[in-house]
Design a protein around this motif. Sequence first.
Motif, short mmCIF file in Angstrom:
data_model
loop_
_atom_site.label_atom_id
_atom_site.label_comp_id
_atom_site.label_asym_id
_atom_site.label_seq_id
_atom_site.Cartn_x
_atom_site.Cartn_y
_atom_site.Cartn_z
N ARG A 191 0.84 -1.20 0.00
CA ARG A 191 0.00 0.00 0.00
C ARG A 191 0.87 1.24 0.00
N HIS A 234 0.40 5.75 -0.85
CA HIS A 234 -0.53 6.85 -1.04
C HIS A 234 0.02 7.76 -2.13
N ALA A 235 -0.85 8.12 -3.07
CA ALA A 235 -0.46 8.99 -4.17
C ALA A 235 -1.56 10.04 -4.35
N ARG A 280 -4.23 10.14 -6.01
CA ARG A 280 -5.60 9.66 -5.96
C ARG A 280 -5.86 8.82 -4.71
N ARG A 302 -5.14 5.90 -1.82
CA ARG A 302 -4.53 4.59 -1.67
C ARG A 302 -4.42 3.89 -3.02
N GLN A 303 -3.28 3.28 -3.26
CA GLN A 303 -3.10 2.47 -4.44
C GLN A 303 -2.05 1.40 -4.11
N ARG A 304 -1.65 0.62 -5.12
CA ARG A 304 -0.78 -0.51 -4.88
C ARG A 304 0.49 -0.40 -5.71
N SER A 305 1.63 -0.60 -5.05
CA SER A 305 2.90 -0.78 -5.74
C SER A 305 3.40 -2.19 -5.43
N ASN A 346 4.68 0.79 -9.66
CA ASN A 346 3.21 0.78 -9.68
C ASN A 346 2.71 -0.60 -10.09
N VAL A 381 -3.50 0.93 -9.91
CA VAL A 381 -3.79 2.29 -9.45
C VAL A 381 -5.20 2.67 -9.85
N ASP A 385 -8.14 5.27 -11.26
CA ASP A 385 -8.11 6.31 -12.29
C ASP A 385 -9.49 6.91 -12.44
N GLU A 407 -10.62 4.49 -4.24
CA GLU A 407 -9.21 4.18 -4.04
C GLU A 407 -9.06 2.67 -4.03
#
Length: 502
Positions: free
Chosen positions: A209, A211-212, A214, A216-219, A239, A242, A244, A258
Amino acid sequence: MEAGVKPIELGVGRQLLFDDHLIATSALERVFHQPKVHPATPVLKPETPIEMNGGYCPVACTFQDGAFFDPEDQLFKMTYHAGWFASTALATSKDGIHWDRPVLDVDGVTNRILPIGYPRMRDGAGFWLDTFARDRSERFKMMVYYRHGSHPSTPYTDYDFDGVKEQYAEVYTSPDAIHWTQRGRTGECGDNSNFYFNPFDGRWYYSLRVHADRGRQRSYVAHADFVEGRAWAREDRKNLVVPDEFDHANPSGELPSEIYNFDAVAYEGVMLGIYGMFRGPQNPDSFYRGLPKITDLEIGFSRDGLDWIRPNRGKPFLAPSQRPGQWDRGYLHATGGVCFVVGDELYFYVSGFSGHSPMLGTHAYAGGSVGLVTLRRDGFVSLHAKDAGEMTTKPIVFSGGHFFVNADCAAGRLRVAVLDEEGRAISGYGEEDCHAITVDKVTQSVTWKAGDLTAFAGRPLRFRFLLENAHLYSFWVSRSAAGQSGGYLAAGGPGYSGVIDE
């Protein structure tokens, strides 16, 4: 065949029909299906003193964690979050429906598998049965995210977490899912990070997890060795999935979606992913209102583990009920391993939160339980003809000689014609030569008057499917007359020696 177009190697596994990867032309409707909640749900709920958490935030649920079928002792095994921010415990089952809490020698009293005790508070976790492990001491793998606090009220009444002094994740390995060896801390990541194995490239993926812009997203960080791979640097993260502008907001429109969680597993010939899609409210509002956050679960697929698609984006595979008092009022979480193959069905274990707290009345993180939802095997999507329609594949090269479908033709019929790569019918294998399928089965052989397909192995062919009031879920060519696909079985299941259908 068009110049320069190469035949597609069919590869292992039942061929799912969520996209047009194998399809040249189609007049069939693509239908997406949702799972059904098993009547035994919840199959695990807070009952023991650890799980009841002093009455504050009763929790007995996978907070990601994981569930797998162990072929060595024929048991379903699940790690889970026992008591909010408290313990990690192990549950086992013979049938996947009735779960036991074995008393373990870790403390001789409970079923916990890791030390419990303030100031260390567990958060999200990951768990995996590695049936490919060469070292039996690493047969089971686990990752747990921790917070270190300084005052007991932190998990219940102080959202700002001023008392949290440190946050980090640790990885563990075990020969038996009971006795664990700590193998070190990970690199930087957020809470609810976890991991999974991609057998198509032989690497462990840490699903992290971040944070970007937008939210919470996943790398991810990928490595061939689970333990060595834990020591990533910030710049190693790339990434993975993510959100969008195509991700819908929550019904009130006040927040964009998110990606709260992401779990994945090899299923048949692809990677199957479950996205935890956050719909709001954000933590402070959820906390002070005493209501669970809303997270839907969406399904995605990938052919390489890196490029993911959600073919039914915005329409949840499973959504919380949002009904007061229900086990799944909100905050749904998928479980590591994603699903099991149990007979003709897939079993998914999904955690939900009711928000009910005996001490506080309501709390965002109270009332965590595990539900069981089921789906037809391969049943994520079907190609359907209400009256009559057909689909023709691109040129395909395969090994084996036995053709199978997963189809519901109980109210109609399905036939398959074998064509050369230019689309010309092959004598003895036309639609009139095919013995029509008129049953509803997840493993059904297709035969022709001229015989099986053994003589065509390695030769580019097309298949034309003709459906009349029928659903086609998948097809494959097997080396065996029994229909084993050679594909992956997610978290395994009864009757299999591992996680490969062979």
